[in-house]
Design a protein around this motif. Structure first.
Motif, mmCIF file in Angstrom:
data_model
loop_
_atom_site.group_PDB
_atom_site.id
_atom_site.type_symbol
_atom_site.label_atom_id
_atom_site.label_comp_id
_atom_site.label_asym_id
_atom_site.label_seq_id
_atom_site.Cartn_x
_atom_site.Cartn_y
_atom_site.Cartn_z
ATOM 1 N N GLY A 168 0.808 -1.206 0.000
ATOM 2 C CA GLY A 168 0.000 0.000 0.000
ATOM 3 C C GLY A 168 0.846 1.263 0.000
ATOM 4 N N ALA A 169 0.172 2.399 -0.150
ATOM 5 C CA ALA A 169 0.856 3.680 -0.397
ATOM 6 C C ALA A 169 1.757 4.098 0.750
ATOM 7 C CB ALA A 169 -0.183 4.768 -0.675
ATOM 8 N N ASP A 170 1.269 4.047 1.984
ATOM 9 C CA ASP A 170 2.047 4.564 3.112
ATOM 10 C C ASP A 170 3.360 3.815 3.287
ATOM 11 O OD1 ASP A 170 0.084 6.405 3.563
ATOM 12 O OD2 ASP A 170 -0.880 5.281 5.185
ATOM 13 N N TYR A 171 3.307 2.492 3.203
ATOM 14 C CA TYR A 171 4.528 1.723 3.425
ATOM 15 C C TYR A 171 5.536 1.953 2.307
ATOM 16 C CZ TYR A 171 7.532 -2.030 5.038
ATOM 17 O OH TYR A 171 8.607 -2.747 5.519
ATOM 18 N N TRP A 172 5.065 2.088 1.074
ATOM 19 C CA TRP A 172 5.985 2.370 -0.023
ATOM 20 C C TRP A 172 6.707 3.701 0.204
ATOM 21 C CZ3 TRP A 172 8.087 -0.883 -3.067
ATOM 22 C CH2 TRP A 172 7.403 -2.014 -3.514
ATOM 23 N N ASP A 173 5.985 4.707 0.708
ATOM 24 C CA ASP A 173 6.611 6.004 0.978
ATOM 25 C C ASP A 173 7.741 5.853 1.990
ATOM 26 O OD1 ASP A 173 4.927 7.330 -0.761
ATOM 27 O OD2 ASP A 173 3.464 7.851 0.789
ATOM 28 N N ASP A 174 7.504 5.068 3.028
ATOM 29 C CA ASP A 174 8.526 4.873 4.054
ATOM 30 C C ASP A 174 9.697 4.053 3.527
ATOM 31 O OD1 ASP A 174 6.980 6.288 5.845
ATOM 32 O OD2 ASP A 174 6.078 4.500 6.744
ATOM 33 N N TYR A 175 9.405 3.095 2.670
ATOM 34 C CA TYR A 175 10.421 2.134 2.230
ATOM 35 C C TYR A 175 11.323 2.690 1.132
ATOM 36 C CZ TYR A 175 12.288 -2.484 0.931
ATOM 37 O OH TYR A 175 13.106 -3.560 0.689
ATOM 38 N N LEU A 176 10.745 3.415 0.166
ATOM 39 C CA LEU A 176 11.512 3.848 -0.994
ATOM 40 C C LEU A 176 11.649 5.360 -1.135
ATOM 41 C CD1 LEU A 176 10.494 1.448 -3.919
ATOM 42 C CD2 LEU A 176 12.615 1.483 -2.603
ATOM 43 N N GLY A 177 10.950 6.131 -0.322
ATOM 44 C CA GLY A 177 11.075 7.578 -0.411
ATOM 45 C C GLY A 177 10.672 8.108 -1.777
ATOM 46 N N ARG A 178 11.577 8.797 -2.439
ATOM 47 C CA ARG A 178 11.261 9.437 -3.726
ATOM 48 C C ARG A 178 10.985 8.421 -4.830
ATOM 49 N NH1 ARG A 178 15.808 9.501 -6.975
ATOM 50 N NH2 ARG A 178 17.759 8.903 -5.964
ATOM 51 N N MET A 200 -7.426 -2.456 -2.777
ATOM 52 C CA MET A 200 -6.680 -1.713 -3.793
ATOM 53 C C MET A 200 -7.593 -1.272 -4.922
ATOM 54 S SD MET A 200 -3.072 -3.786 -3.962
ATOM 55 C CE MET A 200 -2.374 -2.693 -5.181
ATOM 56 N N GLY A 201 -8.678 -2.021 -5.164
ATOM 57 C CA GLY A 201 -9.667 -1.600 -6.131
ATOM 58 C C GLY A 201 -9.369 -1.956 -7.571
ATOM 59 N N MET A 202 -8.118 -2.296 -7.881
ATOM 60 C CA MET A 202 -7.753 -2.626 -9.258
ATOM 61 C C MET A 202 -7.665 -4.120 -9.476
ATOM 62 S SD MET A 202 -4.829 0.168 -10.186
ATOM 63 C CE MET A 202 -4.671 -0.530 -11.835
ATOM 64 N N ARG A 212 0.190 -2.239 -7.917
ATOM 65 C CA ARG A 212 -1.180 -2.155 -8.423
ATOM 66 C C ARG A 212 -1.311 -2.854 -9.782
ATOM 67 N NH1 ARG A 212 -4.418 1.468 -5.727
ATOM 68 N NH2 ARG A 212 -5.682 1.927 -7.557
ATOM 69 N N LEU A 213 -0.281 -2.739 -10.610
ATOM 70 C CA LEU A 213 -0.293 -3.430 -11.901
ATOM 71 C C LEU A 213 -0.324 -4.945 -11.699
ATOM 72 C CD1 LEU A 213 -0.070 -3.374 -15.008
ATOM 73 C CD2 LEU A 213 2.425 -3.281 -14.729
#
Length: 400
Positions: A132-142, A175-177, A152-153
């Motif tokens: 999900g979005a929050d964990y990706w932000d913490d894990y990979l930053g930019r 995720m909806g997709m 999602r793909l």
């Protein structure tokens, strides 16, 4: 059935939960008369294709480092494996009745889907986690946007999805997709109950106190989400009253930080960081010798260590958190508490005083034995091969 597993790393040549699941299910399917092939990297000694425990190992790429210097899984390794996988797999995929691909990483799933695109070979995916979005932000930053898009793909491609827990299934559906929740079957990870109960007890000749095991034990990768700092502080509050000891098994990017934190405790002499234990049975032996297994982890795609500890008859204290599936594993076979120092200190105090959960831990653990898990996986693969569609009105796979 002829089953093809796709996993970049192959157990027991590289240890880890996802590849161990493939090994345990694969060997049991082979024992039941199915043909099983594992496509992976060439981590084993011997030819690129060889028989192993009733299965066929087929290397499509050389061995490679899985982690970067920062302790993150290597993105380039996953891409490289996926690129090398596609040509040989596309040529051989018609030999199989079903393809089973592990998620994470994602790119091999996409290659598997491309290989099966024009063939009548179903793709079963096994989701160990959904970030999900929050964990990706913490894990990979930019670089997080790339991770979010690929996740999602991967969820959106046609597939027969399995999740290892209800928490993971719910996240995938939200995720909806991707697939609907009713189409995601929960088939948990497993344990070898007999192996755990017969694991040799640890050699304690080097232990100052001469005790057969630690009063409290943690085992897992030392990363921030495991919240080992919470466990350390909670243990420090109750250690003296119970004359207790704490053992921490594992390594990871938090190791140096945790060493410093442990050294600053009032009861620092009661804490031992054992590091990584090379032999799996050594970890099991530590569990058998411990009284309490404690994990304040707030992110568990399944919670295998809790299941192992219950099979070893430990009193389990685990975090009750919406991002952790440990509560599904532990149920009423242990104690679930908020992942705070105060709550864990109270629970450790109770457990070290002799409190036991309503259901014996060993009884709870039996539902996760690999034989039972392999049967559920086999049934899922069979339905995919037969083209059966799950009934959306039927609830699938609750583990509580």
């Amino acid at each position: 059935m002829d089953v093809a597993f796709v996993t970049n790393v192959v157990y027991p040549f590289v240890t880890g939960g996802a590849q161990k699941r493939v090994h345990e299910i694969g060997t049991r399917l082979a024992d039941r008369g199915h043909d099983v092939t594992i496509y992976g990297r060439h981590y084993w000694d011997g030819p690129a294709e060889m028989a192993h425990e009733g299965m066929t190992l087929r290397a499509v790429a050389d061995a490679a480092d899985l982690y970067e210097e920062e302790g993150r899984r290597s993105i380039t390794e996953a891409i490289d494996f996926s690129v090398r996988l596609l040509p040989p797999f596309a040529r051989q995929v018609d030999d199989h009745d079903v393809v089973v691909a592990s998620v994470f990483p994602y790119f091999p799933v996409l290659s598997s889907r491309l290989a099966t695109l024009l063939r009548d070979v179903p793709l079963v995916t096994v989701w160990h986690e959904v970030w999900g979005a929050d964990y990706w932000d913490d894990y990979l930053g930019r670089l997080a946007l790339g991770g979010k898009v690929v996740e999602r793909l991967t969820a959106a491609v046609p597939q027969h999805p399995i999740a290892v827990s209800g928490v993971t299934a719910d996240k995938l559906a939200r995720m909806g997709m991707g697939p609907r929740r009713a189409d995601i079957e929960v088939v948990p990870n497993g344990i070898d109950v007999d192996q755990i109960r017969s694991a040799p007890l640890p050699d304690t000749s080097h232990r100052r106190d001469g005790e057969p095991g630690f009063d409290v034990l943690f085992a897992g990768r030392l990363i921030a989400d495991k919240r080992v700092d919470v466990l350390l502080d909670a243990f420090d509050r109750v250690a003296e009253a119970h004359d207790a000891t704490l053992g921490i098994v594992g390594e990871g990017p938090e190791l140096d930080h945790l060493r410093e934190r442990a050294a600053g405790l009032s009861n620092a002499d009661r804490v031992t960081l054992l590091g990584f234990l090379d032999e799996y049975e050594d970890v099991l032996g530590q569990m058998r010798a411990a009284r309490v297994f404690a994990s304040a982890s707030t992110r568990e795609g399944f919670g295998i260590s809790c299941a192992e500890a219950m099979a070893a008859d430990c009193t389990v204290v685990a975090a009750d958190h919406p991002d952790s599936a440990a509560s599904e594993v532990v149920g009423d076979g242990g104690f679930l508490v908020d992942p705070t120092v105060e709550a864990f200190a109270r629970a450790l105090d109770d457990a070290l005083s002799g409190a036991r959960p309503p259901t014996p831990p060993t009884t709870r653990a039996e539902r996760f034995d690999w034989d039972a898990v392999a049967t559920r996986a086999e049934e899922r693969y069979r339905r995919a091969v037969d083209g059966e569609v799950d009934d959306p009105d039927v609830e699938t796979g609750a583990t509580n």
